[in-house]
Design a protein around this motif. Structure first.
Motif, mmCIF file in Angstrom:
data_model
loop_
_atom_site.group_PDB
_atom_site.id
_atom_site.type_symbol
_atom_site.label_atom_id
_atom_site.label_comp_id
_atom_site.label_asym_id
_atom_site.label_seq_id
_atom_site.Cartn_x
_atom_site.Cartn_y
_atom_site.Cartn_z
ATOM 1 N N THR A 6 11.995 -7.773 -15.165
ATOM 2 C CA THR A 6 12.594 -6.861 -14.199
ATOM 3 C C THR A 6 11.491 -5.963 -13.640
ATOM 4 O O THR A 6 10.775 -5.319 -14.409
ATOM 5 C CB THR A 6 13.681 -6.007 -14.872
ATOM 6 N N LEU A 7 11.365 -5.955 -12.331
ATOM 7 C CA LEU A 7 10.338 -5.139 -11.682
ATOM 8 C C LEU A 7 11.005 -4.020 -10.895
ATOM 9 O O LEU A 7 12.025 -4.226 -10.243
ATOM 10 C CB LEU A 7 9.494 -5.985 -10.721
ATOM 11 N N TYR A 8 10.393 -2.850 -10.943
ATOM 12 C CA TYR A 8 10.907 -1.714 -10.181
ATOM 13 C C TYR A 8 9.960 -1.401 -9.028
ATOM 14 O O TYR A 8 8.773 -1.743 -9.060
ATOM 15 C CB TYR A 8 11.075 -0.494 -11.094
ATOM 16 N N ASN A 9 10.524 -0.734 -8.039
ATOM 17 C CA ASN A 9 9.743 -0.447 -6.835
ATOM 18 C C ASN A 9 8.691 0.624 -7.115
ATOM 19 O O ASN A 9 9.000 1.708 -7.589
ATOM 20 C CB ASN A 9 10.689 0.006 -5.723
ATOM 21 N N PHE A 10 7.455 0.271 -6.794
ATOM 22 C CA PHE A 10 6.319 1.149 -7.078
ATOM 23 C C PHE A 10 6.467 2.498 -6.373
ATOM 24 O O PHE A 10 6.109 3.530 -6.905
ATOM 25 C CB PHE A 10 5.035 0.454 -6.626
ATOM 26 N N ASN A 11 6.992 2.478 -5.165
ATOM 27 C CA ASN A 11 7.023 3.711 -4.367
ATOM 28 C C ASN A 11 8.198 4.623 -4.704
ATOM 29 O O ASN A 11 8.109 5.825 -4.531
ATOM 30 C CB ASN A 11 7.057 3.377 -2.873
ATOM 31 N N THR A 12 9.316 4.048 -5.165
ATOM 32 C CA THR A 12 10.483 4.905 -5.390
ATOM 33 C C THR A 12 10.727 5.207 -6.866
ATOM 34 O O THR A 12 11.407 6.166 -7.197
ATOM 35 C CB THR A 12 11.754 4.259 -4.804
ATOM 36 N N VAL A 55 4.720 -4.576 -10.760
ATOM 37 C CA VAL A 55 5.770 -3.793 -10.092
ATOM 38 C C VAL A 55 6.115 -4.548 -8.809
ATOM 39 O O VAL A 55 5.580 -5.616 -8.548
ATOM 40 C CB VAL A 55 5.268 -2.361 -9.760
ATOM 41 N N HIS A 56 7.010 -3.985 -7.990
ATOM 42 C CA HIS A 56 7.238 -4.655 -6.712
ATOM 43 C C HIS A 56 7.245 -3.646 -5.578
ATOM 44 O O HIS A 56 7.408 -2.441 -5.771
ATOM 45 C CB HIS A 56 8.524 -5.491 -6.726
ATOM 46 N N ASN A 57 7.004 -4.172 -4.412
ATOM 47 C CA ASN A 57 7.114 -3.400 -3.191
ATOM 48 C C ASN A 57 7.699 -4.358 -2.168
ATOM 49 O O ASN A 57 7.177 -5.475 -2.006
ATOM 50 C CB ASN A 57 5.718 -2.909 -2.769
ATOM 51 N N HIS A 58 8.802 -3.998 -1.520
ATOM 52 C CA HIS A 58 9.487 -4.903 -0.583
ATOM 53 C C HIS A 58 9.743 -6.274 -1.216
ATOM 54 O O HIS A 58 9.502 -7.310 -0.592
ATOM 55 C CB HIS A 58 8.677 -5.065 0.707
ATOM 56 N N ASN A 59 10.171 -6.257 -2.487
ATOM 57 C CA ASN A 59 10.513 -7.500 -3.202
ATOM 58 C C ASN A 59 9.352 -8.488 -3.278
ATOM 59 O O ASN A 59 9.566 -9.699 -3.279
ATOM 60 C CB ASN A 59 11.742 -8.177 -2.587
ATOM 61 N N LEU A 164 -4.979 4.752 -8.718
ATOM 62 C CA LEU A 164 -4.117 3.672 -9.206
ATOM 63 C C LEU A 164 -3.432 3.063 -7.996
ATOM 64 O O LEU A 164 -2.719 3.752 -7.275
ATOM 65 C CB LEU A 164 -3.078 4.232 -10.191
ATOM 66 N N ILE A 165 -3.682 1.785 -7.762
ATOM 67 C CA ILE A 165 -3.116 1.151 -6.572
ATOM 68 C C ILE A 165 -2.310 -0.085 -6.968
ATOM 69 O O ILE A 165 -2.578 -0.711 -7.987
ATOM 70 C CB ILE A 165 -4.213 0.751 -5.551
ATOM 71 N N ALA A 166 -1.307 -0.389 -6.156
ATOM 72 C CA ALA A 166 -0.502 -1.594 -6.359
ATOM 73 C C ALA A 166 -0.963 -2.617 -5.315
ATOM 74 O O ALA A 166 -0.870 -2.374 -4.125
ATOM 75 C CB ALA A 166 0.976 -1.269 -6.173
ATOM 76 N N VAL A 196 13.140 -10.230 -11.222
ATOM 77 C CA VAL A 196 14.323 -9.568 -10.655
ATOM 78 C C VAL A 196 13.815 -8.254 -10.061
ATOM 79 O O VAL A 196 13.148 -7.487 -10.751
ATOM 80 C CB VAL A 196 15.362 -9.275 -11.756
ATOM 81 N N TYR A 197 14.097 -8.046 -8.783
ATOM 82 C CA TYR A 197 13.580 -6.849 -8.100
ATOM 83 C C TYR A 197 14.673 -5.789 -8.027
ATOM 84 O O TYR A 197 15.734 -6.024 -7.466
ATOM 85 C CB TYR A 197 13.147 -7.217 -6.685
ATOM 86 N N LEU A 198 14.399 -4.639 -8.604
ATOM 87 C CA LEU A 198 15.353 -3.550 -8.528
ATOM 88 C C LEU A 198 14.722 -2.395 -7.777
ATOM 89 O O LEU A 198 13.540 -2.104 -7.943
ATOM 90 C CB LEU A 198 15.755 -3.064 -9.928
ATOM 91 N N SER A 199 15.511 -1.746 -6.939
ATOM 92 C CA SER A 199 15.006 -0.569 -6.246
ATOM 93 C C SER A 199 16.014 0.564 -6.448
ATOM 94 O O SER A 199 17.212 0.348 -6.381
ATOM 95 C CB SER A 199 14.865 -0.844 -4.751
ATOM 96 N N LEU A 200 15.495 1.717 -6.734
ATOM 97 C CA LEU A 200 16.363 2.887 -6.872
ATOM 98 C C LEU A 200 16.393 3.573 -5.499
ATOM 99 O O LEU A 200 15.360 3.911 -4.966
ATOM 100 C CB LEU A 200 15.787 3.848 -7.903
#
Length: 201
Positions: A6-12, A55-59, A164-166, A196-200
């Motif tokens: 499960t990956l979460y959005n790096f920015n949010t 992590v993910h960004n825009h899936n 720290l960069i993604a 699995v991409y999750l974004s809050l």
């Protein structure tokens, strides 16, 4: 069967603070290799552990890298103490480098998964291989890469001289000119996972 991460959005999902700079012990490759040689004579094989934090960004999967002075990229992690357990050592290193000051290792957010690659440094030279060359009986360094996942929320604190960069997988893939052999091999290594991409919101 593919293992699901499960990956979460790096920015949010994540927030960032700054802490004092962590000075590199060496200001050149030559001095680093010289210091490695001295330590080898005292302690033997150098063991290092590094984290592939996804992590993910825009899936799209991204890897967290530390950027030093705009030109050099490295995976977070570092050298184990003699006899130290690999997973505990990696958590210690990640907590020291990336967590806010005063975070206890027990409270750190790192979920260390499998050891996904091992690289060897046969000589006191820059080059590492994902195997030991046949004529080498005493390699100088063993570097293990672990997949590390994050909870949906955590706070990083990064030394002020590092960033720290993604970086997206498509940017790293096959790009050893910019990222070096180890980092550019990561997209193949983690291709066995299902994300699995999750974004809050």
């Amino acid at each position: 069967s593919l293992r699901t991460l499960t990956l979460y959005n790096f920015n949010t999902s994540y927030s960032f603070g700054i802490k004092d700079p962590v000075m590199e012990k060496d200001n050149s490759v030559v001095s680093r290799l010289g210091r490695m040689k001295e330590t080898f004579e005292k302690e033997g094989l150098r063991k290092t552990v590094e984290a592939i934090i996804i992590v993910h960004n825009h899936n799209h999967p991204h890897i967290l890298l530390l950027k030093i002075a705009n030109t050099f990229f490295k995976l977070p992690g570092g050298k184990l103490k003699p006899g130290e357990n690999e997973v505990e050592g990696l958590i210690r290193k990640l907590t020291k480098k990336l967590s806010p000051l005063g975070t206890a290792e027990a409270d750190s957010p790192w979920e260390v998964g499998e050891n996904i690659a091992t690289w060897w440094r046969p000589n006191f030279e820059q080059v590492l291989y994902p195997y030991t060359p046949p004529h080498i009986s005493k390699p100088k360094e063993c570097k293990k890469l672990y997949v590390v996942t994050l909870p949906e929320k955590c706070t990083f604190a990064v030394p002020s001289n590092l960033e720290l960069i993604a970086v997206p997988l498509f940017e790293i893939f096959n790009n050893s000119q910019r990222y070096g052999a180890i980092i550019s091999s990561i997209p193949q290594l983690i291709s066995k996972f299902h994300y699995v991409y999750l974004s809050l919101d």
